[in-house]
Scaffold this active site. Structure first.
Site, PDB file in Angstrom:
ATOM      1  N   ASP A 120      21.824  30.535  60.254  1.00 34.23           N
ATOM      2  CA  ASP A 120      20.599  29.480  59.663  1.00 34.23           C
ATOM      3  C   ASP A 120      19.266  29.734  60.127  1.00 34.23           C
ATOM      4  O   ASP A 120      18.553  28.596  59.741  1.00 34.23           O
ATOM      5  CB  ASP A 120      20.587  27.729  59.385  1.00 34.23           C
ATOM      6  CG  ASP A 120      20.843  26.925  58.317  1.00 34.23           C
ATOM      7  OD1 ASP A 120      20.703  27.826  57.359  1.00 34.23           O
ATOM      8  OD2 ASP A 120      20.848  26.121  58.246  1.00 34.23           O
ATOM      9  N   ASP A 155      30.992  15.959  58.294  1.00 36.58           N
ATOM     10  CA  ASP A 155      32.531  16.121  57.543  1.00 36.58           C
ATOM     11  C   ASP A 155      33.496  15.021  57.654  1.00 36.58           C
ATOM     12  O   ASP A 155      34.341  14.858  56.303  1.00 36.58           O
ATOM     13  CB  ASP A 155      33.218  16.687  59.444  1.00 36.58           C
ATOM     14  CG  ASP A 155      32.438  15.416  59.886  1.00 36.58           C
ATOM     15  OD1 ASP A 155      31.714  14.848  59.465  1.00 36.58           O
ATOM     16  OD2 ASP A 155      32.573  16.286  61.852  1.00 36.58           O
TER      17      ASP A 155
END
EC number: 2.4.1.12
Length: 925
Positions: free
Chosen positions: A408, A796
């Site tokens: 990224d 998450d």
């Protein structure tokens, strides 16, 4: 139905029966012909003891095992019964083994076997091999009498024939027999004589595999493992499952239908791949009693606090009561999800028997593995390289594994380091699989302080290990050289080898990049074997677009992997979490691919384990309470929460689909209840049905006119138009949900995954570049209902919560060898920054529409599971009442007012006097 004397098993519920073949000589013609039970290990008949009773090895379950197999299992095996797992006790006449209990009286170890040999192990092994290869009586020569070379005249029952069945073959020499019988076996008394038939009747040879050449067996005694594998293979070949249609033919089993449990017991491929292990009641019941006791004390405490307010300091009293109520609610939310903890056990051998049959391609499901990284200066490329190498060397079919690395930060350092890693993997992967080493991350493998010569029988292991260590040291020098070069960035940016500028020179404004290092380009390892796929991915970034940090990068990997490989299962790990157990994927597949319970499992979460933690764990990196207590409790409810790494997902669950609904069994009828109860039940059912019919008729009348007009106008061509309209509508819904890529939309439909066979790699790469563009997610449900959910830095917890709301359940897997290991914070500042990030993410979820306090009702989320999610997003707010409660004593001291009612001096004096008198009386007595 004519069965030909063969064994039949079947199940009426499953509408099938099983016909087990047998040759004409060995088949059982009637029940009366059975002379005894059959050993479930070697298939021979169990002998009769001196008392006239069949030999029983296990007194607990009486699992049929012959004496030679019993002796061999006690000496070479795990010394336990194959069925009930109870340890075998020593039977008189059997040699002692390590672990036997001492017995009173004189031991008969020296008199158990009267062989002319001093090695009892050799005696028992020869007896077992002779038992497995003996016939039904004596072998005779041409004259009809036993041969003198095979049989002692004084002991006719001690004959041990070779696999030639008493026939001499001039082309096969004595050293090519499959079983070599020791000379001492011809003499002495056998512990269990073989059954002997009438010598006047000639016996026919009864080979187990008549068509097999005797020379194929080789030289020496038959090994236990090879014999078991051969037996299982023959058993599978003999089974013929024939579906019947429920007619009269073959449907009558004289009222004694066999269920699935009556299939061969050793056919483990049909058994469950995992099982639950509840915590013993001796451990969990005291814990539950303590919770109930604390609840009772808590109730008495609040009863006193609420009924005895402090009038002089009402504000302080009210503040303290509010804080105490908050603490009590937080404790309840934390304790009750731990009420039913469980553990799980997997069976990897059954997984192999079911999905990896010999001579056939593997049927294990494919897995796409995601590795995410951002800044190579904070996340060293050498650590990322070790993680990738452990993935490429995993114990799983190479054509079923694809590794995707998300960069990224679009760093050329990561790109070049990954290129060097792919080259080194050509040497490292075959070395790992050849010697079956653990772990398969070279940095941690070579740093282990263990004896590498132990349990390594390959003569070239030491030499190849030293050579591989030199190769890894050179690899480290190359990676560290790249890191040193990347410290000084040129003014014009980096350029590639062909002179073109690196597309990621501007981190915030660059196109999408995909590079396939291993896989379809034909690169193989040094031994010529195929390697798993390795793909570098850096999604497009442009100013003015929201990229959603790690969650956005993971969603980009979902789309790229769906276009290129489209595995039905996904594994995501952080760049500093390597695979410590090479069988971790197989452990997860025991839950995902289980045909009975695997369809509703959305993910399998593994615990986090760390390297480099000091002995005292001063920063509490292990999180023992969370990973070893809380997560086991959640596994007994609806499953553990997703913790961000070391998790195997079902792709369909990430796409936002609901869990499959299991059909409930039909309810009880009134046949077992009294007649008056039946009458009441029937009346209530009729009333309910009448109400439902009235509601349906009201709704239907309102729409009847419009439906009739619409039907008259479109009666011609209605079928074709409805089909075309429905297909267009469904396609539009899918594109609105998943985006405008037709290739990706088509990949979301099959549950088993897979890519079109006629698609070229170039066209798939062009489509993959499209799905990682920065504007692809606009006006779609990505981040809302599909993929990793946006809106919090702790994506998450939010992602796992959404899956549980859709009715899915998760599984917590703790293998004996930790599946993954990572790097933990080594200083206080890093640890505090990590905890602060978790708390900030929980606060974001609490303030969002996905807060578990008010989101997800009416779905499949269980109440105790909801309590756990509420506790995970509420715990940061506990710091406020905790801070206020800690300041109350100081305020009370400064103001002279207290939060509890004052007790008068006479009351205190009376209590002290009573206690002193009780103590004096007790002491005097």
């Amino acid at each position: 139905m004519d069965t030909g004397g063969r064994l039949i098993a079947g199940s009426h519920n499953r509408n099938e029966f099983v016909l087990i073949n047998a040759d004409e000589n060995a088949r059982i013609k009637s029940v009366q012909e059975l002379s005894g039970q059959t050993c479930q290990i070697c298939g021979d008949e169990i002998e009769i003891t001196v008392d006239g009773e069949p030999f029983v090895a296990c007194n607990e379950c009486a699992f049929p095992v012959c004496r030679p197999c019993y002796e061999y299992e006690r000496r070479e095996g795990n010394q336990a019964c194959p069925q009930c797992k109870t340890r075998y006790k020593r039977i008189k006449g059997s040699p002692r083994v390590e672990g036997d209990e001492e017995e009173d009286g004189i031991d008969d170890l020296d008199n158990e076997f009267d062989y002319d040999a001093s090695d009892p192990q050799q005696v028992a092994e020869a007896m077992l091999n002779a038992r497995l290869n003996t016939g039904r009586g004596t072998h005779q020569n041409a004259s009809g009498m036993p041969a003198s070379s095979e049989l002692d005249s004084s002991l006719p029952s001690s004959q041990i024939p070779l696999l030639t069945y008493g026939e001499e073959d001039s082309e096969i020499s004595a050293d090519h027999h499959a079983l070599i019988v020791p000379q001492f076996m011809g003499n002495g008394n056998r512990a269990h004589p073989m059954p002997c038939s009438d010598p006047s009747v000639p016996l026919q040879p009864r080979p187990m595999v008549p068509k097999k050449d005797i020379a194929v067996y080789g030289y020496g005694s038959v090994a236990w493992k090879d014999r078991m594998e051969e037996w299982k293979k023959r058993q599978n070949d003999k089974l013929q499952v024939v579906k019947h249609e429920g007619g009269n033919d073959g449907g009558n089993f004289d009222g004694k239908e066999l269920d699935d449990a009556d299939l061969p017991m050793m056919d483990e491929g049909r058994q469950p791949l995992s099982r639950k292990l509840p915590i013993p009641s001796s451990k969990i019941n005291p814990y539950r009693m303590i919770i109930i006791l604390r609840l009772a004390i808590l109730g008495l405490f609040f009863h006193y606090r609420l009924l005895h307010p402090v009038r002089d300091a009402y504000g302080l009293w009210l503040t303290s009561v509010i804080c105490e109520i908050w603490f009590a609610v937080s404790w309840i939310l934390d304790q009750f999800p731990k009420w039913c903890p469980i553990e799980r056990e997997t069976y990897l051998d059954r997984l192999s028997l079911r999905y990896e049959k010999e001579g056939k391609p593997s049927e294990l499901a494919s897995v796409d593995i995601f590795v995410s990284t951002v800044d190579p200066m904070k996340e060293p490329p050498l650590i990322t390289a070790n993680t990738v190498l452990s993935i490429l060397a995993v114990d799983y079919p190479v054509d079923k594994v694809a590794c995707y690395v998300s960069d990224d930060g679009a760093a050329m350092l990561t790109f070049e380091a990954l290129s060097e890693t792919a080259e080194f993997a050509r040497k490292w992967v075959p070395f790992c699989k050849k010697f079956n080493i653990e772990p398969r991350a070279p940095e941690w493998y070579f740093s282990q302080k263990i004896d590498y010569l132990r349990n390594k029988v390959h003569p070239a292991f030491v030499r190849e290990r030293r050579a591989m260590k030199r190769e890894y040291e050179e690899f480290k020098v190359q990676i560290n050289g790249l890191v040193a070069t990347a410290q000084k960035v040129p003014e014009d940016g980096w350029t590639m080898q062909d002179g073109t500028p690196w597309p990621g020179n501007n981190v915030r404004d660059h196109p999408g990049m995909i590079q396939v290092f291993l896989g379809d380009n034909g690169v193989r390892d040094v031994e010529g074997n195929e390697l798993p796929s390795l793909v570098y991915v850096s999604r497009e970034k442009r100013p003015g677009f929201e990229h959603h940090k790690k969650a956005g990068a993971m969603n980009a990997l979902i789309r790229v992997s769906a276009v290129l490989s489209n595995a039905p299962y996904l594994l995501n790990v952080d760049c500093d979490h390597y695979i410590n157990n090479s069988k971790a994927l197989r452990e997860a597949m025991c839950f995902m691919m289980d045909p009975t319970s695997g369809k509703k499992v959305c993910y399998v979460q593994f615990p986090q384990r760390f390297d480099g933690i000091d002995r005292h764990d001063r920063y509490s990196n292990r999180n023992v309470v969370f990973f070893d207590i809380n997560m086991k409790g959640l596994d007994g409810l609806q499953g553990p929460i997703y913790v961000g790494t070391g998790c195997v997902f079902r792709r369909q669950a990430l796409y936002g689909f609901d869990a499959p609904v299991t059909k409930k069994p039909p309810g009880k009828t009134c046949n077992c209840l009294p007649k008056w109860c039946c009458f009441l039940c029937c009346c209530s059912r009729k009333n309910k049905k009448q109400k439902q019919k009235k509601e349906k008729t009201k709704k239907s009348k309102q729409r009847e006119a419009s439906k009739q007009i619409h039907a008259l106008e479109n009666i011609e061509g209605a079928i074709s138009e409805s089909n075309s309209q429905s297909s267009v509508t469904s396609q539009m819904k899918l594109e609105k949900k998943f985006g405008q890529s037709p290739v990706f939309v088509a990949s979301t439909l099959p549950e088993d995954g897979g890519v079109p066979q006629n698609a070229s790699p170039a066209s798939l790469l062009r489509e993959a570049i499209q799905v990682i563009s920065c504007g692809y997610e606009d006006k779609t449900e990505w981040g809302k209902e599909v993929g990793w959910i946006y809106g919090s830095v702790t994506e998450d917890i939010l992602t796992g919560f959404k899956m549980h709301c859709h009715g899915w359940r998760s599984v917590y897997c703790i293998p004996k060898r930790p599946a993954f290991k990572g790097s933990a914070p080594i200083n206080l500042s890093d640890r505090l920054h990590q905890v602060l990030r978790w708390a900030l993410g929980s606060v974001e979820i609490f303030l969002s529409r996905h807060c578990p306090i008010w989101y997800g009702y009416g779905g499949g989320l269980k109440w105790l599971e909801r309590f756990s999610y509420i506790n995970s997003v509420v715990y940061p707010w506990t710091s406020i009442p905790l801070l206020v409660y800690c300041t109350l004593p100081a305020i009370c001291l400064l103001t002279g007012k207290f939060i509890v009612p004052e007790v008068s001096y006479p009351d205190i004096k009376a209590v002290i006097t009573d206690n002193c008198s009780i103590y004096l009386c007790w002491h005097h007595n």
